[in-house]
Motif scaffolding. Structure first.
Motif, PDB file in Angstrom:
ATOM      1  N   ALA A  59      -5.194  -1.837   6.350  1.00 35.07           N
ATOM      2  CA  ALA A  59      -3.756  -2.142   6.868  1.00 35.07           C
ATOM      3  C   ALA A  59      -2.765  -2.725   5.879  1.00 35.07           C
ATOM      4  O   ALA A  59      -1.780  -2.513   5.426  1.00 35.07           O
ATOM      5  CB  ALA A  59      -4.025  -3.100   8.127  1.00 35.07           C
ATOM      6  N   SER A  60      -3.474  -3.619   5.015  1.00 28.36           N
ATOM      7  CA  SER A  60      -2.752  -4.573   3.954  1.00 28.36           C
ATOM      8  C   SER A  60      -2.298  -3.568   2.704  1.00 28.36           C
ATOM      9  O   SER A  60      -1.110  -3.446   2.247  1.00 28.36           O
ATOM     10  CB  SER A  60      -3.793  -5.662   3.498  1.00 28.36           C
ATOM     11  N   LEU A  61      -3.308  -2.629   2.286  1.00 28.58           N
ATOM     12  CA  LEU A  61      -2.930  -1.804   1.219  1.00 28.58           C
ATOM     13  C   LEU A  61      -1.885  -0.691   1.764  1.00 28.58           C
ATOM     14  O   LEU A  61      -1.153  -0.367   1.021  1.00 28.58           O
ATOM     15  CB  LEU A  61      -4.206  -0.985   0.884  1.00 28.58           C
ATOM     16  N   GLY A  62      -2.207  -0.120   3.049  1.00 24.83           N
ATOM     17  CA  GLY A  62      -1.146   0.675   3.643  1.00 24.83           C
ATOM     18  C   GLY A  62       0.236   0.305   3.491  1.00 24.83           C
ATOM     19  O   GLY A  62       0.915   1.059   3.054  1.00 24.83           O
ATOM     20  N   GLN A  63       0.317  -1.067   4.186  1.00 25.91           N
ATOM     21  CA  GLN A  63       1.706  -1.572   4.176  1.00 25.91           C
ATOM     22  C   GLN A  63       2.204  -1.915   2.724  1.00 25.91           C
ATOM     23  O   GLN A  63       3.496  -1.477   2.448  1.00 25.91           O
ATOM     24  CB  GLN A  63       1.703  -2.934   5.007  1.00 25.91           C
ATOM     25  N   ALA A  64       1.434  -2.395   2.054  1.00 25.62           N
ATOM     26  CA  ALA A  64       1.749  -2.645   0.362  1.00 25.62           C
ATOM     27  C   ALA A  64       2.370  -1.426  -0.159  1.00 25.62           C
ATOM     28  O   ALA A  64       3.473  -1.385  -0.877  1.00 25.62           O
ATOM     29  CB  ALA A  64       0.659  -3.209  -0.291  1.00 25.62           C
ATOM     30  N   GLU A  65       1.643  -0.380  -0.147  1.00 23.57           N
ATOM     31  CA  GLU A  65       2.042   0.794  -0.813  1.00 23.57           C
ATOM     32  C   GLU A  65       3.478   1.537  -0.173  1.00 23.57           C
ATOM     33  O   GLU A  65       4.143   2.105  -0.986  1.00 23.57           O
ATOM     34  CB  GLU A  65       0.611   2.012  -0.841  1.00 23.57           C
ATOM     35  N   SER A  66       3.295   1.605   1.204  1.00 23.27           N
ATOM     36  CA  SER A  66       4.623   1.900   1.698  1.00 23.27           C
ATOM     37  C   SER A  66       5.819   1.329   1.277  1.00 23.27           C
ATOM     38  O   SER A  66       6.759   1.821   1.076  1.00 23.27           O
ATOM     39  CB  SER A  66       4.284   1.706   3.209  1.00 23.27           C
ATOM     40  N   GLU A  67       5.612  -0.182   1.140  1.00 20.09           N
ATOM     41  CA  GLU A  67       6.723  -0.958   0.723  1.00 20.09           C
ATOM     42  C   GLU A  67       7.094  -0.759  -0.496  1.00 20.09           C
ATOM     43  O   GLU A  67       8.053  -0.357  -0.931  1.00 20.09           O
ATOM     44  CB  GLU A  67       6.313  -2.204   0.852  1.00 20.09           C
ATOM     45  N   THR A  68       6.081  -0.560  -1.546  1.00 18.57           N
ATOM     46  CA  THR A  68       6.558  -0.558  -3.139  1.00 18.57           C
ATOM     47  C   THR A  68       6.575   0.896  -3.793  1.00 18.57           C
ATOM     48  O   THR A  68       7.299   1.258  -4.590  1.00 18.57           O
ATOM     49  CB  THR A  68       5.131  -1.122  -3.903  1.00 18.57           C
ATOM     50  N   ARG A  69       6.132   2.008  -2.983  1.00 18.09           N
ATOM     51  CA  ARG A  69       5.961   3.119  -3.512  1.00 18.09           C
ATOM     52  C   ARG A  69       6.527   4.140  -2.500  1.00 18.09           C
ATOM     53  O   ARG A  69       6.651   5.470  -2.694  1.00 18.09           O
ATOM     54  CB  ARG A  69       4.427   3.694  -3.763  1.00 18.09           C
ATOM     55  N   GLY A  70       6.698   3.857  -1.249  1.00 21.36           N
ATOM     56  CA  GLY A  70       7.275   4.687  -0.308  1.00 21.36           C
ATOM     57  C   GLY A  70       6.340   5.709   0.384  1.00 21.36           C
ATOM     58  O   GLY A  70       6.672   6.708   0.874  1.00 21.36           O
TER      59      GLY A  70
END
Length: 272
Positions: free
Chosen positions: A130-141
């Motif tokens: 969950a943390s990696l998914g949200q972080a990547e969505s925020e920073t890379r779209g």
């Protein structure tokens, strides 16, 4: 006809396992082996021709000394009708064809032989996913595959039936491990040999921004007493190679006595 893409990059998986810290990183492998041993002690039967499928044979050398050790691979080095016990230990979650793995184990078993498996289940590392998914969505779209998708217990139990095994049983053991920081968790995954070996993983350098943001989100959501927690779900499965002498369920309506009579109560009919 187009081939289905493989889930696991076997070359990357073998590289990760070769880099595992065998002195400190295999504590979950040890825990799974301990649990399997405990379960075996409850089976009222001696096993004289065991085989163990494992990526880390040193875990089993002193536990079942007479066992045939079989390396984890897509095609298992198991001979047909040769073993009364097959243990598939902590490899099934990386299998490109888990049903095929179980079928190979069934073929290796003699009639009424026992199959026992241990593998990571679907709740494993849900915090990191969950943390990696949200972080990547925020920073890379968008999101890249970073954490292996693992089967839920209901799905894993169904695999045994698809493989033709009898009397299947599956249960789950969730374990919570605490770490100083999310960085220590990710370092531990490398020590376990469980780092990302997905075929569809990102092959270029991701940059530190994604992981820094993931670590922040992880600590915000899953930190307690200045430590973060990580879930590792162990799924254990047990089944038998079919044999005509095994107990079989009765056909519906074949009971010779009523349940109400056995319980000494009055039967109440349901309204139409």
């Amino acid at each position: 006809m187009q081939n289905t893409p493989l889930l696991t990059d076997r070359k990357a998986l073998l590289t990760n396992r070769a880099r595992a810290d065998r002195s400190k990183g295999l504590f979950l492998q040890e825990a799974a082996a301990d649990d399997i041993q405990d379960r075996l002690e409850m089976v009222n039967r001696p096993f004289t021709k065991p085989a163990i499928v494992t990526a880390f044979p040193e875990i089993w050398q002193n536990r079942i000394p007479n066992a045939t050790i079989v390396p984890d691979s897509d095609t298992l080095e198991l001979s047909a009708n040769s073993h009364d016990l097959v243990i598939h230990s902590m490899c099934l979650h990386w299998a490109n064809d888990p049903v095929g793995q179980l079928i190979q184990c069934r073929h290796a078993l003699v009639s009424d032989g026992l199959l026992m498996t241990a593998s990571f289940g679907g709740q494993t590392l849900h915090e990191l996913r969950a943390s990696l998914g949200q972080a990547e969505s925020e920073t890379r779209g968008g999101m890249a595959p970073r954490v292996l998708p693992m089967g839920e217990i209901r799905d894993m139990g169904a695999l045994l039936q698809r493989a033709g095994m009898a009397l299947p049983v599956a249960d789950s053991l969730p374990l919570t491990v605490s770490y100083e920081t999310p960085w220590h968790l990710m370092r531990d995954l490398r020590a376990m040999g469980e780092a990302n070996a997905l075929t569809a993983r990102l092959r270029r350098f991701s940059g530190r921004q994604v992981f820094q943001r993931a670590a922040q989100l992880y600590a915000q959501t899953y930190q307690s007493d200045e430590r973060v927690s990580a879930t590792f779900e162990l799924i254990f499965m047990t089944a038998w190679c079919p044999d005509e002498n095994q107990p079989k369920p009765l056909r519906p309506g074949s009971a010779a006595a009523r349940l109400a009579d056995a319980l000494g109560t009055k039967e109440t009919k349901l309204a139409d």
